[in-house]
Design a protein around this motif. Structure first.
Motif, PDB file in Angstrom:
ATOM      1  N   UNK A  13       0.840  -1.196   0.000  1.00  0.00           N
ATOM      2  CA  UNK A  13       0.000   0.000   0.000  1.00  0.00           C
ATOM      3  C   UNK A  13       0.878   1.251   0.000  1.00  0.00           C
ATOM      4  N   UNK A  14       1.379   1.612  -1.165  1.00  0.00           N
ATOM      5  CA  UNK A  14       2.354   2.693  -1.277  1.00  0.00           C
ATOM      6  C   UNK A  14       1.709   4.068  -1.113  1.00  0.00           C
ATOM      7  N   UNK A  15       2.550   5.023  -0.778  1.00  0.00           N
ATOM      8  CA  UNK A  15       2.110   6.413  -0.692  1.00  0.00           C
ATOM      9  C   UNK A  15       2.083   7.032  -2.078  1.00  0.00           C
ATOM     10  N   UNK A  16       1.157   7.923  -2.278  1.00  0.00           N
ATOM     11  CA  UNK A  16       1.033   8.637  -3.547  1.00  0.00           C
ATOM     12  C   UNK A  16       2.004   9.813  -3.543  1.00  0.00           C
ATOM     13  N   UNK A  17       3.286   9.492  -3.731  1.00  0.00           N
ATOM     14  CA  UNK A  17       4.353  10.490  -3.767  1.00  0.00           C
ATOM     15  C   UNK A  17       5.335  10.124  -4.882  1.00  0.00           C
ATOM     16  N   UNK A  40       2.540  -6.371  -9.193  1.00  0.00           N
ATOM     17  CA  UNK A  40       1.346  -5.553  -9.247  1.00  0.00           C
ATOM     18  C   UNK A  40       1.520  -4.390  -8.272  1.00  0.00           C
ATOM     19  N   UNK A  41       1.312  -3.186  -8.764  1.00  0.00           N
ATOM     20  CA  UNK A  41       1.450  -1.986  -7.938  1.00  0.00           C
ATOM     21  C   UNK A  41       0.121  -1.244  -7.886  1.00  0.00           C
ATOM     22  N   UNK A  45      -0.428   5.225  -6.329  1.00  0.00           N
ATOM     23  CA  UNK A  45      -0.347   5.145  -4.875  1.00  0.00           C
ATOM     24  C   UNK A  45      -1.658   4.698  -4.271  1.00  0.00           C
ATOM     25  N   UNK A  46      -1.584   4.106  -3.111  1.00  0.00           N
ATOM     26  CA  UNK A  46      -2.769   3.610  -2.414  1.00  0.00           C
ATOM     27  C   UNK A  46      -3.333   4.643  -1.444  1.00  0.00           C
ATOM     28  N   UNK A  76      -5.452   1.025  -7.756  1.00  0.00           N
ATOM     29  CA  UNK A  76      -6.175   0.669  -6.532  1.00  0.00           C
ATOM     30  C   UNK A  76      -5.870   1.767  -5.523  1.00  0.00           C
ATOM     31  N   UNK A  77      -6.827   2.065  -4.663  1.00  0.00           N
ATOM     32  CA  UNK A  77      -6.562   3.051  -3.616  1.00  0.00           C
ATOM     33  C   UNK A  77      -7.555   2.884  -2.482  1.00  0.00           C
ATOM     34  N   UNK A  78      -7.275   3.603  -1.406  1.00  0.00           N
ATOM     35  CA  UNK A  78      -8.163   3.581  -0.257  1.00  0.00           C
ATOM     36  C   UNK A  78      -9.468   4.298  -0.597  1.00  0.00           C
TER      37      UNK A  78
END
Length: 192
Positions: A13-17, A40-41, A45-46, A76-78
């Motif tokens: 769950x990566x940061x959108x940066x 798969x990423x 960002x998530x 994909x994201x929160x």
């Protein structure tokens, strides 16, 4: 057990940066060194980093451009309205690029499937560092964020924001090959 030969990894769950995006091309291709070639990423960002509460549209577009030339293309994201990545929510400039990027991925689907079969047959990942193909050349070890996508495409994603309306990335092309910019078909002459 089949999970090793046919695995699909998830990078978390990566940061959108920008820093997250900057790392992923190298991450994708270095994993091929241990026969883990399908990643798969959460494109774009998530989740937001602390202090960030709005999706950076340029960052998302760059992430999608990278994803179109990755083994797996998936967003994909929160659950957060500010993290909405549906293309129809973007203004016309970004919408057109996103539309073209998604179309481009569908256009190369036969190539991706062919390279996936080649990966199955030869155990060489679809995304791989340049030294797989050019091990005798020093530059193949120095340009870590560019990679071969299958046996025919070199990919060098832009992983930093534009400055004064322009984006750039330094790319190394091996000598002895004919390189063409796709989809325009412009011949790129390698000059030493």
């Amino acid at each position: 057990m089949e999970s090793h030969r046919y695995q699909i990894g998830f990078s978390g769950d990566s940061y959108s940066i920008w820093k997250s995006l900057e790392f992923l091309p190298y991450f994708n291709s270095i994993a091929s060194s241990v026969l883990y070639g399908y990643w798969s990423h959460d494109l774009g960002g998530y989740q937001f980093a602390k202090g960030v509460s709005l999706l950076d549209k340029e960052l998302f577009v760059r992430w999608m451009l990278f994803g179109a030339f990755s083994s797996i293309m998936r967003t994909h994201s929160m659950k957060n309205a500010a993290m909405n990545k549906e293309p129809c929510t973007f203004d016309q400039t970004y919408l057109e690029v996103l539309h073209n990027t998604i179309q481009q991925r569908y256009h190369i689907a036969p190539y991706v499937y062919t390279m996936a079969r080649k990966t199955y047959d030869e155990a060489i990942s679809i995304c791989r560092l340049m030294y797989y193909d050019y091990s005798e050349t020093d530059e193949a070890y120095q340009f870590k964020n560019q990679y071969m996508f299958g046996g025919e495409m070199l990919v060098a994603p832009i992983t930093s924001p534009m400055k004064e309306g322009f984006a750039s990335v330094k790319v190394w092309f091996s000598e002895g090959n004919d390189w063409y910019e796709w989809p325009q078909g412009t011949f790129l002459k390698v000059v030493k």
